[in-house]
Structure formats: structure tokens, C-alpha cells
Scaffold this motif. Sequence first.
Motif, PDB file in Angstrom:
ATOM      1  N   ALA A 275     -14.271 -82.683  -9.179  1.00 20.06           N
ATOM      2  CA  ALA A 275     -13.588 -81.925 -10.238  1.00 20.06           C
ATOM      3  C   ALA A 275     -14.499 -80.838 -10.797  1.00 20.06           C
ATOM      4  O   ALA A 275     -14.057 -79.707 -11.024  1.00 20.06           O
ATOM      5  CB  ALA A 275     -13.142 -82.869 -11.348  1.00 20.06           C
ATOM      6  N   ILE A 276     -15.764 -81.161 -11.006  1.00 18.12           N
ATOM      7  CA  ILE A 276     -16.702 -80.171 -11.545  1.00 18.12           C
ATOM      8  C   ILE A 276     -16.933 -79.057 -10.529  1.00 18.12           C
ATOM      9  O   ILE A 276     -16.955 -77.873 -10.896  1.00 18.12           O
ATOM     10  CB  ILE A 276     -18.017 -80.847 -11.949  1.00 18.12           C
ATOM     11  CG1 ILE A 276     -17.789 -81.753 -13.156  1.00 18.12           C
ATOM     12  CG2 ILE A 276     -19.095 -79.804 -12.259  1.00 18.12           C
ATOM     13  CD1 ILE A 276     -18.976 -82.626 -13.507  1.00 18.12           C
ATOM     14  N   MET A 277     -17.087 -79.417  -9.262  1.00 17.61           N
ATOM     15  CA  MET A 277     -17.312 -78.387  -8.242  1.00 17.61           C
ATOM     16  C   MET A 277     -16.089 -77.483  -8.082  1.00 17.61           C
ATOM     17  O   MET A 277     -16.227 -76.258  -8.016  1.00 17.61           O
ATOM     18  CB  MET A 277     -17.684 -79.036  -6.912  1.00 17.61           C
ATOM     19  CG  MET A 277     -19.072 -79.633  -6.903  1.00 17.61           C
ATOM     20  SD  MET A 277     -19.617 -80.186  -5.306  1.00 17.61           S
ATOM     21  CE  MET A 277     -18.758 -81.743  -5.174  1.00 17.61           C
ATOM     22  N   ILE A 278     -14.908 -78.063  -8.046  1.00 11.89           N
ATOM     23  CA  ILE A 278     -13.693 -77.255  -7.893  1.00 11.89           C
ATOM     24  C   ILE A 278     -13.480 -76.369  -9.116  1.00 11.89           C
ATOM     25  O   ILE A 278     -13.157 -75.181  -8.996  1.00 11.89           O
ATOM     26  CB  ILE A 278     -12.475 -78.163  -7.639  1.00 11.89           C
ATOM     27  CG1 ILE A 278     -12.589 -78.801  -6.259  1.00 11.89           C
ATOM     28  CG2 ILE A 278     -11.169 -77.389  -7.774  1.00 11.89           C
ATOM     29  CD1 ILE A 278     -11.586 -79.894  -6.001  1.00 11.89           C
ATOM     30  N   ALA A 279     -13.688 -76.922 -10.311  1.00  6.67           N
ATOM     31  CA  ALA A 279     -13.528 -76.121 -11.532  1.00  6.67           C
ATOM     32  C   ALA A 279     -14.548 -74.987 -11.565  1.00  6.67           C
ATOM     33  O   ALA A 279     -14.216 -73.862 -11.953  1.00  6.67           O
ATOM     34  CB  ALA A 279     -13.678 -77.005 -12.757  1.00  6.67           C
ATOM     35  N   GLY A 280     -15.775 -75.263 -11.156  1.00  2.00           N
ATOM     36  CA  GLY A 280     -16.797 -74.219 -11.126  1.00  2.00           C
ATOM     37  C   GLY A 280     -16.415 -73.072 -10.210  1.00  2.00           C
ATOM     38  O   GLY A 280     -16.556 -71.903 -10.555  1.00  2.00           O
ATOM     39  N   VAL A 281     -15.911 -73.403  -9.029  1.00  2.00           N
ATOM     40  CA  VAL A 281     -15.493 -72.370  -8.077  1.00  2.00           C
ATOM     41  C   VAL A 281     -14.304 -71.576  -8.614  1.00  2.00           C
ATOM     42  O   VAL A 281     -14.272 -70.343  -8.526  1.00  2.00           O
ATOM     43  CB  VAL A 281     -15.157 -73.002  -6.709  1.00  2.00           C
ATOM     44  CG1 VAL A 281     -14.461 -72.017  -5.802  1.00  2.00           C
ATOM     45  CG2 VAL A 281     -16.423 -73.533  -6.052  1.00  2.00           C
ATOM     46  N   LEU A 282     -13.331 -72.268  -9.178  1.00  2.00           N
ATOM     47  CA  LEU A 282     -12.142 -71.574  -9.702  1.00  2.00           C
ATOM     48  C   LEU A 282     -12.489 -70.680 -10.893  1.00  2.00           C
ATOM     49  O   LEU A 282     -12.020 -69.535 -10.969  1.00  2.00           O
ATOM     50  CB  LEU A 282     -11.067 -72.583 -10.085  1.00  2.00           C
ATOM     51  CG  LEU A 282     -10.410 -73.324  -8.930  1.00  2.00           C
ATOM     52  CD1 LEU A 282      -9.438 -74.368  -9.460  1.00  2.00           C
ATOM     53  CD2 LEU A 282      -9.698 -72.362  -8.001  1.00  2.00           C
ATOM     54  N   PHE A 283     -13.295 -71.177 -11.818  1.00  2.00           N
ATOM     55  CA  PHE A 283     -13.699 -70.361 -12.960  1.00  2.00           C
ATOM     56  C   PHE A 283     -14.540 -69.169 -12.515  1.00  2.00           C
ATOM     57  O   PHE A 283     -14.410 -68.066 -13.043  1.00  2.00           O
ATOM     58  CB  PHE A 283     -14.459 -71.183 -13.992  1.00  2.00           C
ATOM     59  CG  PHE A 283     -13.581 -72.042 -14.857  1.00  2.00           C
ATOM     60  CD1 PHE A 283     -12.457 -71.537 -15.466  1.00  2.00           C
ATOM     61  CD2 PHE A 283     -13.903 -73.366 -15.072  1.00  2.00           C
ATOM     62  CE1 PHE A 283     -11.662 -72.326 -16.268  1.00  2.00           C
ATOM     63  CE2 PHE A 283     -13.116 -74.173 -15.864  1.00  2.00           C
ATOM     64  CZ  PHE A 283     -11.977 -73.646 -16.464  1.00  2.00           C
ATOM     65  N   TYR A 284     -15.419 -69.388 -11.541  1.00  2.00           N
ATOM     66  CA  TYR A 284     -16.245 -68.300 -11.011  1.00  2.00           C
ATOM     67  C   TYR A 284     -15.352 -67.212 -10.414  1.00  2.00           C
ATOM     68  O   TYR A 284     -15.518 -66.030 -10.701  1.00  2.00           O
ATOM     69  CB  TYR A 284     -17.209 -68.839  -9.954  1.00  2.00           C
ATOM     70  CG  TYR A 284     -18.153 -67.796  -9.413  1.00  2.00           C
ATOM     71  CD1 TYR A 284     -19.404 -67.624  -9.982  1.00  2.00           C
ATOM     72  CD2 TYR A 284     -17.810 -66.980  -8.336  1.00  2.00           C
ATOM     73  CE1 TYR A 284     -20.279 -66.675  -9.499  1.00  2.00           C
ATOM     74  CE2 TYR A 284     -18.664 -66.029  -7.845  1.00  2.00           C
ATOM     75  CZ  TYR A 284     -19.907 -65.879  -8.426  1.00  2.00           C
ATOM     76  OH  TYR A 284     -20.764 -64.923  -7.947  1.00  2.00           O
TER      77      TYR A 284
ATOM     78  N   LYS B  13     -21.429 -65.837 -17.691  1.00  2.00           N
ATOM     79  CA  LYS B  13     -20.465 -66.913 -17.477  1.00  2.00           C
ATOM     80  C   LYS B  13     -20.498 -67.383 -16.030  1.00  2.00           C
ATOM     81  O   LYS B  13     -20.507 -68.581 -15.755  1.00  2.00           O
ATOM     82  CB  LYS B  13     -19.048 -66.451 -17.822  1.00  2.00           C
ATOM     83  CG  LYS B  13     -18.798 -66.265 -19.286  1.00  2.00           C
ATOM     84  CD  LYS B  13     -17.378 -65.791 -19.486  1.00  2.00           C
ATOM     85  CE  LYS B  13     -17.096 -65.465 -20.926  1.00  2.00           C
ATOM     86  NZ  LYS B  13     -15.727 -64.970 -21.115  1.00  2.00           N
ATOM     87  N   ARG B  14     -20.518 -66.431 -15.091  1.00  2.00           N
ATOM     88  CA  ARG B  14     -20.538 -66.795 -13.674  1.00  2.00           C
ATOM     89  C   ARG B  14     -21.823 -67.531 -13.309  1.00  2.00           C
ATOM     90  O   ARG B  14     -21.804 -68.454 -12.494  1.00  2.00           O
ATOM     91  CB  ARG B  14     -20.349 -65.557 -12.807  1.00  2.00           C
ATOM     92  CG  ARG B  14     -18.918 -65.070 -12.817  1.00  2.00           C
ATOM     93  CD  ARG B  14     -18.675 -63.994 -11.794  1.00  2.00           C
ATOM     94  NE  ARG B  14     -19.452 -62.787 -12.022  1.00  2.00           N
ATOM     95  CZ  ARG B  14     -19.081 -61.807 -12.829  1.00  2.00           C
ATOM     96  NH1 ARG B  14     -17.955 -61.891 -13.504  1.00  2.00           N
ATOM     97  NH2 ARG B  14     -19.832 -60.735 -12.965  1.00  2.00           N
ATOM     98  N   ARG B  15     -22.929 -67.154 -13.918  1.00  2.00           N
ATOM     99  CA  ARG B  15     -24.193 -67.859 -13.677  1.00  2.00           C
ATOM    100  C   ARG B  15     -24.077 -69.311 -14.146  1.00  2.00           C
ATOM    101  O   ARG B  15     -24.524 -70.229 -13.455  1.00  2.00           O
ATOM    102  CB  ARG B  15     -25.334 -67.160 -14.403  1.00  2.00           C
ATOM    103  CG  ARG B  15     -26.691 -67.772 -14.099  1.00  2.00           C
ATOM    104  CD  ARG B  15     -27.822 -67.029 -14.776  1.00  2.00           C
ATOM    105  NE  ARG B  15     -27.835 -65.622 -14.387  1.00  2.00           N
ATOM    106  CZ  ARG B  15     -27.905 -64.606 -15.252  1.00  2.00           C
ATOM    107  NH1 ARG B  15     -27.981 -64.836 -16.542  1.00  2.00           N
ATOM    108  NH2 ARG B  15     -27.929 -63.363 -14.824  1.00  2.00           N
ATOM    109  N   LEU B  16     -23.447 -69.532 -15.283  1.00  2.00           N
ATOM    110  CA  LEU B  16     -23.264 -70.879 -15.807  1.00  2.00           C
ATOM    111  C   LEU B  16     -22.354 -71.697 -14.893  1.00  2.00           C
ATOM    112  O   LEU B  16     -22.632 -72.866 -14.603  1.00  2.00           O
ATOM    113  CB  LEU B  16     -22.682 -70.821 -17.215  1.00  2.00           C
ATOM    114  CG  LEU B  16     -22.491 -72.143 -17.928  1.00  2.00           C
ATOM    115  CD1 LEU B  16     -23.839 -72.798 -18.186  1.00  2.00           C
ATOM    116  CD2 LEU B  16     -21.735 -71.938 -19.218  1.00  2.00           C
TER     117      LEU B  16
END
Length: 68
Positions: free
Chosen positions: A51-60, A17-20
Motif C-alpha cells: 500500500a505504501i509503495m503503490i501510494a508513493g508511486v501514484l502520488f509521485y 513533495k516528490r522527493r518525500l
Amino acid sequence: MTGDMDEKKDKPTGEEKRRLYLIFFCIAAGVELVRFAWSAGPYQPTLIGLAIMIAGVLFYGYSWITDR
């Protein structure tokens, strides 16, 4: 009983998941960088890119914290 074991194998692990999430962040950052390189004015990020970058960082971060 074997059906339950198969369901666990199909679910992605925290590392996958983190890789994705990292891939999504890098793609969005790359698109923003290319868009900035081709524009003549100052850098103005797009809303969807941010939005995609912030969501990626938060989910990671969330995935990493819950896996610990």
C-alpha cells in the motif's frame, strides 16, 4: 500583505513533495526486501508495504503531472 507571502514560503514545492514520496517508496521497498531476505519461504509482500509503495508511486505521478 506580508502574511500572504510567508504562507507561500511555508508550503512545500512539487519537487520537495516528490522527493518525500520517493523516500517513502524506498523505505517500504527496503523493509520488504529485508523481510524477504530473512524469510525462508517464497516472497509474500505485506499489505501495508504494498500500500505504501503503490501510494508513493501514484502520488509521485500525480504530483509530476500537475507540475507540468
